[in-house]
Design an enzyme around this catalytic site. Structure first.
Site, PDB file in Angstrom:
ATOM      1  N   GLU A   1       0.824  -1.208   0.000  1.00 31.67           N
ATOM      2  CA  GLU A   1       0.000   0.000   0.000  1.00 31.67           C
ATOM      3  C   GLU A   1       0.859   1.260   0.000  1.00 31.67           C
ATOM      4  O   GLU A   1       0.572   2.217  -0.724  1.00 31.67           O
ATOM      5  CB  GLU A   1      -0.918   0.032   1.229  1.00 31.67           C
ATOM      6  CG  GLU A   1      -1.867  -1.139   1.326  1.00 31.67           C
ATOM      7  CD  GLU A   1      -1.334  -2.260   2.216  1.00 31.67           C
ATOM      8  OE1 GLU A   1      -0.169  -2.690   2.038  1.00 31.67           O
ATOM      9  OE2 GLU A   1      -2.094  -2.728   3.085  1.00 31.67           O
TER      10      GLU A   1
ATOM     11  N   CYS B   1      -2.615  -2.852   7.455  1.00 25.41           N
ATOM     12  CA  CYS B   1      -2.161  -2.713   8.839  1.00 25.41           C
ATOM     13  C   CYS B   1      -2.382  -1.268   9.283  1.00 25.41           C
ATOM     14  O   CYS B   1      -2.807  -0.417   8.502  1.00 25.41           O
ATOM     15  CB  CYS B   1      -0.679  -3.085   8.942  1.00 25.41           C
ATOM     16  SG  CYS B   1       0.428  -1.867   8.164  1.00 25.41           S
TER      17      CYS B   1
ATOM     18  N   CYS C   1      -0.394   1.388   7.154  1.00 27.86           N
ATOM     19  CA  CYS C   1      -0.976   1.618   5.837  1.00 27.86           C
ATOM     20  C   CYS C   1      -2.330   2.314   5.940  1.00 27.86           C
ATOM     21  O   CYS C   1      -2.646   3.190   5.132  1.00 27.86           O
ATOM     22  CB  CYS C   1      -1.086   0.293   5.090  1.00 27.86           C
ATOM     23  SG  CYS C   1       0.539  -0.439   4.732  1.00 27.86           S
TER      24      CYS C   1
END
Length: 180
Positions: free
Chosen positions: A66, A94, A97
Site C-alpha cells: 500500500e 495494517c 498503511c
C-alpha cells in the site's frame, strides 16, 4: 460490527477486475521472495499506480504494498491527496498503511483477505472508519478473499517447508562432518 456497504453488480465486477490486478502485483512480490501482497490505486476505472511488498528486499519495514502504491500515485498525481480514488489490496491493511490512506484522503479501500493479527480495517481495529479522524474511508472487504488468502497461505507453507529442508540439510552436513 461490520458496516461493509453493498455494491452494485457493476461495481462488484470492477472490484474483482482490479483485485486480480492487485493479485498480479502480489505475484511479483512473491517472485522476489517477499510476502505476496499487492496493491493498485484506481480512479474512474483507470490505473493510477501499483505496488507490492518490498520490505525484505529493501530492509524497510515501511515498504508495504500500500505504501509503495501510495508513494507512486503521489508522483503520478503530483499531489499528496488522492481524492476520489480506490485502493485495492490483497490483504487487509495494517495500522501504518491505514494511516497513510487516511492522510492521503483515499475515498475507498477494497481488500481481499482479512488479517486477524494486524488488520486495521475492522479485524483487529478499524482506523479507516474511526469517527474522531478527519477523514473516513469506505471499506469493502472480502473481494476474492479465498484466492487472496490462498496466495498468502501457499507462500507461507512453501517458506516453512524450505526452512525445514534447510535445517535438515544443515543437520545432515554436520553429521557427515562428525563421521569423517
Amino acid at each position: 460490527m461490520d458496516v461493509t456497504p453493498t455494491v452494485s453488480v457493476e461495481q462488484a465486477a470492477l472490484d474483482e477486475k482490479w483485485m486480480r490486478v492487485a493479485m498480479a502485483q502480489a505475484t511479483l512480490a512473491e517472485a522476489k521472495g517477499e510476502v505476496p501482497v499487492g496493491a493498485v490505486l484506481v480512479q474512474d476505472d483507470t490505473l493510477i499506480a501499483s505496488g507490492y511488498n518490498l520490505s525484505i528486499c529493501e530492509h524497510n519495514p515501511t515498504a508495504h504494498a500500500e505504501i509503495e502504491c501510495i508513494q507512486a500515485a503521489g508522483k503520478v498525481l503530483k499531489n499528496y491527496r488522492m481524492l476520489n480514488t480506490t485502493l485495492y489490496v490483497t490483504l487487509e491493511p495494517c495500522s501504518m498503511c491505514a494511516g497513510a490512506m487516511v492522510h492521503s484522503r483515499i475515498a475507498r479501500v477494497v481488500y481481499g483477505a482479512d488479517d486477524l493479527k494486524t488488520g486495521a480495517a475492522g479485524s483487529v481495529v478499524d482506523l479507516l472508519r474511526h469517527p474522531q479522524f478527519n477523514h473516513q474511508l469506505e471499506v469493502t472487504k472480502g473481494v476474492l478473499a479465498e484466492e487472496c488468502a490462498a496466495q498468502l497461505s501457499q507462500f507461507f507453507k512453501r517458506r516453512r517447508a524450505e526452512i525445514k529442508a534447510a535445517k535438515q540439510a544443515k543437520r545432515q552436513a554436520q553429521t557427515q562432518d562428525q563421521t569423517r
